[in-house]
Structures are given as C-alpha cells and as structure tokens.
Design a protein around this motif. Structure first.
Motif, short mmCIF file in Angstrom:
data_model
loop_
_atom_site.label_atom_id
_atom_site.label_comp_id
_atom_site.label_asym_id
_atom_site.label_seq_id
_atom_site.Cartn_x
_atom_site.Cartn_y
_atom_site.Cartn_z
N ALA A 1 8.94 6.82 4.65
CA ALA A 1 7.61 6.61 5.04
C ALA A 1 7.64 6.72 6.69
N HIS A 2 8.49 5.80 7.15
CA HIS A 2 8.07 5.40 8.75
C HIS A 2 9.63 5.99 9.31
N ASP B 1 10.49 2.51 4.60
CA ASP B 1 9.24 2.61 4.04
C ASP B 1 8.39 1.14 4.25
N ARG C 1 0.55 3.43 -3.20
CA ARG C 1 -0.32 3.55 -1.99
C ARG C 1 0.22 2.30 -0.99
N GLY C 2 -0.13 2.28 0.11
CA GLY C 2 0.16 1.32 1.21
C GLY C 2 -0.14 -0.08 0.91
N HIS C 3 0.73 -1.16 1.25
CA HIS C 3 0.33 -2.52 0.98
C HIS C 3 0.68 -3.26 2.39
N THR D 1 4.19 -4.28 6.87
CA THR D 1 3.51 -3.42 5.65
C THR D 1 4.59 -2.55 5.02
N TRP D 2 4.04 -1.93 3.83
CA TRP D 2 5.02 -0.91 3.22
C TRP D 2 4.05 0.29 2.84
N SER D 3 4.63 1.40 2.79
CA SER D 3 3.97 2.79 2.87
C SER D 3 4.69 3.40 1.77
#
Length: 355
Positions: free
Chosen positions: A303-304, A37, A158-160, A183-185
C-alpha cells in the motif's frame, strides 16, 4: 555485424553493467523494504526545539534524530535507562542499556549479554562523530512478524490506525516528547497487479518476437531507459547518518545512467535498422532493469511506497523495470536471432492472385 563483433559487444556491455551495479547501491538509498502496508509518521515534537528534528524512516521501523544545537539530546531505553546521547560532539550509546542489543533485531529476538543491565552505571561508547543518528525503535512499529493487528485482521478491506506512540527524550534538562502514529492500509488487488504486469511483459517481449522491424524494439528500449531514470530520480533523501549523501545518491544514480545510455544506443541502432545490435542492447538493458527493479519489487503489492514521487508512478516504474526488463531480455534475444537472417526477418510475401 559479425558473430565475433556481437560477442565482443555483449562482453564489453556486461563488464560496463557489472561496474555500474557493483557495490552497495540499491534503488532506494540505505536498503530496507521499499514497500509496506504499514506506515509510521511523527505527528508532533512537544515542545518544539529549533535545531532538533525527528522523522520516521522505513514505514515506522526507524527513527532519525538530527540535533544541530549546542545542547545534547538524550534518549532513554525501554526501561527508562540512559541509551543515547546525541549532541555537538557526536553520538554516544550506552553499552549497558538493553536497548542497545534489543534494537539490533526488528522483533527484539536477541539474547542479552550479561552486561546489559538498565540499573548499571552507563558505559558510553561513541558511535558517530556527527550530531545525528538513526536507530531502530520498537515503540514505533508493529511487533509481530506473522500476525496482523486485531482490527486489521477483522477488516482488511479498509485502513486502520494501529496505535499512537510516544518516544521520550530530553534536550538538556528539558523533557521532550515525540508523538507519532502507525497506520495500516489495504494493498493493491493482486489479480489486477499480476494481470497488468504479465500484459506488460508480453507486450515488450512481442517487440522482438513478432515485430517485422526493429523499430518496435526502439519504443520498448526508450520506455525502459525512462523508467530507470525516473526510479533513480525519485529515490528518497538518504538518512542523516549515511556517511556521504552525495556518494549515496551517485551510487543510486549510476545504474540508471548506465541503463539510459544503453537504451539510447539501442534506440539509435533500432531506428537505423540494425536489428542484431538493437536486440543485444535490449538484452543488456533488460538485465540492468531487472537488477534495479527486483530489490524494490515489493512496491507492486504494498500500500505504501518508499519514493520521493507519487506512489502510482513508483509502482509503474518498478513494473517496467521488472516486467519490462524480463520482456526486453526475451524480446532482445529473439530480435538478435531473427534479424541476423534477413530472410527470417522479412515478412512472407502475399501470394499473387491467379488470373
């Protein structure tokens, strides 16, 4: 096909599969997590130096530096002590730098040896003869194994941007700053993920459990072989410090090529009505797909994705490898048993109407 011939086929294919999968090959070259993520990337190298490139690997866990110039690049450790020298004569690492040992563990959980002293005179040890290196750097990733960043914990929907980071370097006497961001998703919805893959498993298993002819199994075999090839073809480029890029790619492609060959043979057998052979080949293919897909199963809930292609395609391929592979094992075993007995495989005739 007789029972003895069937057993011989399974043994031969098992040996072939073992040879294809033996060794260090993983679906993604170089090992590590296939999904996360978190995601890290380099945003700038200031000033830009022609011949020097830096990129993030493993979602922010590692940095790769390639220096094709005639001048060394030096990288300091966490106390600004000499840590790495990367230049035309290879890579040298300071054995007295605490970073040498701290970077051995993703979260820095190490006991420093007595000689690890940032103020000590450097003791340089050559660790590579190539002008390129990959190292784990704690400045580029989130340093907690159990806790999410505060902003993420407060709103995981949400992403940050977790933080922006910098890693100082020097090209000769010229200071260079590598800037990046972590980032984090939010990951895919678990309910949807598990529902889709359970449905995929059931659909593939049904081709052997319920289908009246082995032709339905041919479709599952073809889809499985295609997924294996796509998964291998989308393997990211190996890190620069992999000793042989060609060997690393071949080791990743060999299991997929074996799976594709087994799938093709199974499709031919199924289309010719040889249900026992098709079922046995489906079992072998299912095992091959599971061995390829299970190391990368984390992409299904991350997420990734570590892939050279679109993330949805990577998730679909791994889903077919895992859920479809398991379905092929179950369906193949059922097909090999059902089609061995023509009366069992033949549908029950409709009763004649009474006049």
């Amino acid at each position: 096909m007789g029972a003895g011939a069937a057993r011989l086929l399974v043994v031969l294919l098992g040996v072939l599969a073992w040879l294809a999968l033996a060794g260090p090959a993983a679906a993604h070259v170089g090992g590590g997590a296939a999904g996360s993520d978190f995601d890290g990337r380099v945003t700038a190298v200031q000033p830009a130096v022609p011949g020097v490139s830096v990129r993030v690997l493993q979602f922010g866990d590692e940095l790769e530096l390639v220096n094709t110039t005639a001048t060394e690049v030096t990288v300091p450790g966490y106390s600004d002590e000499p840590y790495l020298r990367i230049g035309p004569d290879g890579v040298w690492r300071n054995e007295h730098s605490p970073a040498t040992y701290i970077n051995l563990d993703r979260f820095g959980r190490v006991t420093l040896p007595a000689g690890a002293d940032p103020a000590a005179e450097p003791e340089w040890v050559q660790v590579s003869t190539e002008p390129q290196y990959v190292w784990h750097d704690h400045r580029t990733h989130w340093m907690s194994e159990s806790q999410l960043p505060p902003a993420v914990a407060a709103d995981p929907t949400r992403g940050h941007t977790v933080f922006e980071w910098t890693v100082p370097m020097a090209h000769g006497t010229t200071p260079v700053t590598v800037r990046g961001v972590l980032t984090w998703s939010p990951p895919p919805a678990p309910a949807l993920t598990w529902t889709l893959h359970l449905a995929l498993f059931a659909a593939v298993a049904a081709t052997g459990l319920l289908a009246r002819t082995p032709r339905a199994l041919a479709v599952a075999l073809a889809v499985g072989g295609t997924a294996a090839l796509w998964h291998a073809a989308s393997t990211p480029e190996p890190p620069a410090t992999v000793s042989s890029h060609a060997a690393a790619l071949v080791s990743a492609l060999l299991p997929a090529a074996t799976a594709a060959a087994v799938a093709a043979a199974g499709v031919v057998a199924a289309r010719r009505g040889r249900g026992v052979v098709a079922g046995l080949l489906a079992v072998v293919l299912g095992w091959l797909l599971l061995v390829q897909g299970l190391p990368d199963v984390d992409v299904l809930w991350s997420a990734h994705v570590l892939s050279g292609g679109p993330a949805p395609a990577a998730r679909l391929a791994v889903g077919v490898l895992v859920a479809g592979g398991a379905g092929l094992v179950v369906g193949g075993l059922a097909a090999a048993r059902r089609f061995r007995d023509p009366e069992r495989a033949r549908p029950t005739p409709e009763p004649l109407p009474v006049s």
